[in-house]
Design a protein around this motif. Structure first.
Motif, short mmCIF file in Angstrom:
data_model
loop_
_atom_site.label_atom_id
_atom_site.label_comp_id
_atom_site.label_asym_id
_atom_site.label_seq_id
_atom_site.Cartn_x
_atom_site.Cartn_y
_atom_site.Cartn_z
N ILE A 69 74.44 40.33 -30.06
CA ILE A 69 75.57 40.62 -29.21
C ILE A 69 76.58 41.41 -30.05
CG2 ILE A 69 77.36 39.72 -27.67
CD1 ILE A 69 74.86 37.29 -28.95
N LEU A 70 76.93 42.58 -29.60
CA LEU A 70 77.96 43.39 -30.26
C LEU A 70 79.15 43.44 -29.31
CD1 LEU A 70 79.28 45.42 -32.20
CD2 LEU A 70 77.91 47.20 -31.12
N ASP A 71 80.28 42.92 -29.75
CA ASP A 71 81.49 42.89 -28.93
C ASP A 71 82.56 43.74 -29.60
OD1 ASP A 71 83.72 42.36 -27.40
OD2 ASP A 71 83.56 40.19 -27.54
N ARG A 103 83.66 47.13 -24.90
CA ARG A 103 82.40 46.77 -24.27
C ARG A 103 81.67 45.72 -25.11
NH1 ARG A 103 81.73 49.84 -20.10
NH2 ARG A 103 79.57 49.27 -19.72
N THR A 104 80.81 44.99 -24.44
CA THR A 104 79.91 44.05 -25.08
C THR A 104 78.49 44.50 -24.79
OG1 THR A 104 81.43 42.18 -24.96
CG2 THR A 104 79.10 41.65 -25.12
N GLY A 157 84.15 44.36 -21.27
CA GLY A 157 84.68 43.01 -21.39
C GLY A 157 84.16 42.32 -22.63
N SER A 158 84.35 41.01 -22.67
CA SER A 158 83.94 40.22 -23.81
C SER A 158 82.94 39.16 -23.34
CB SER A 158 85.16 39.59 -24.49
OG SER A 158 84.83 39.09 -25.76
N ILE A 203 83.07 38.00 -19.84
CA ILE A 203 84.48 37.92 -19.44
C ILE A 203 84.88 39.34 -19.05
CG2 ILE A 203 86.81 37.30 -20.14
CD1 ILE A 203 85.43 35.65 -22.44
N GLN A 204 85.04 39.56 -17.74
CA GLN A 204 85.32 40.90 -17.25
C GLN A 204 86.59 40.92 -16.42
OE1 GLN A 204 81.68 42.49 -15.35
NE2 GLN A 204 80.70 40.66 -16.15
#
Length: 170
Positions: A77-79, A100-101, A119-120, A135-136
């Motif tokens: 996951i790249l946040d 972006r995630t 979002g995250s 989380i958007q």
């Protein structure tokens, strides 16, 4: 076409036939272990941070691992929200429409981008395999905004929405 005349062809064939090195979910992956696409995204974030006058922190702070598809290998996951750029407000290095995630699954020794969202996220590790909850921001016609959290599970290399949820307590 003779292999004697083209020895490089033999190297390509051997490289294709050799299995990829095994990676397990409990392995501590470092920057150089990440897929090239994700390393390039982190380089771009670092470059934007510098161009905007900030100092990039550890790019690995924006990366997390979980075995979402229960194959024993870490998924990535790249946040961008979690990318540290000292001297700038959080999210300043993100492009429009916002941070972006990105989720990338490991499959048979290869990396496969599954989806990305503005979002995250949080991860529900109480489930096995864990679920990802995004989380958007949802913008309404009147200009107001609300937060929407969507739970995802992963099967056969794809993401499936399981409904709305919350990240409270995670």
């Amino acid at each position: 076409m003779s292999l004697r005349k083209r020895p490089w062809l033999l190297l390509i064939i051997v490289g294709i036939l050799l299995p990829a090195p095994a990676i397990h979910a409990d392995d501590g992956l470092g920057f150089n272990d990440l897929p090239e696409r994700i390393r390039n995204q982190l380089f771009d974030l670092s470059r934007r941070c510098s161009l905007l006058g900030g100092n990039a922190g550890n790019p690995m702070d924006a990366v997390a691992f979980a075995d979402f598809d229960r194959d024993g290998m870490p998924d990535i996951i790249l946040d961008e929200n979690r990318f540290a750029c000292d001297g700038l407000r959080p999210g300043a290095v993100c492009m429009q429409p916002g941070c972006r995630t990105y989720v990338t699954l490991s499959q048979d020794g290869r990396w496969r981008p599954v989806f990305d969202v503005a979002g995250s996220y949080c991860i529900d590790f109480d489930r096995s395999p864990p679920d990802l909850i995004t989380i958007q921001r949802n913008f309404l016609a009147d200009g107001s905004m609300n937060i929407i959290n969507i739970r995802y599970e992963f099967r056969r290399g794809m993401a499936f929405q399981r409904g709305l949820d919350t990240c409270e307590g995670r």
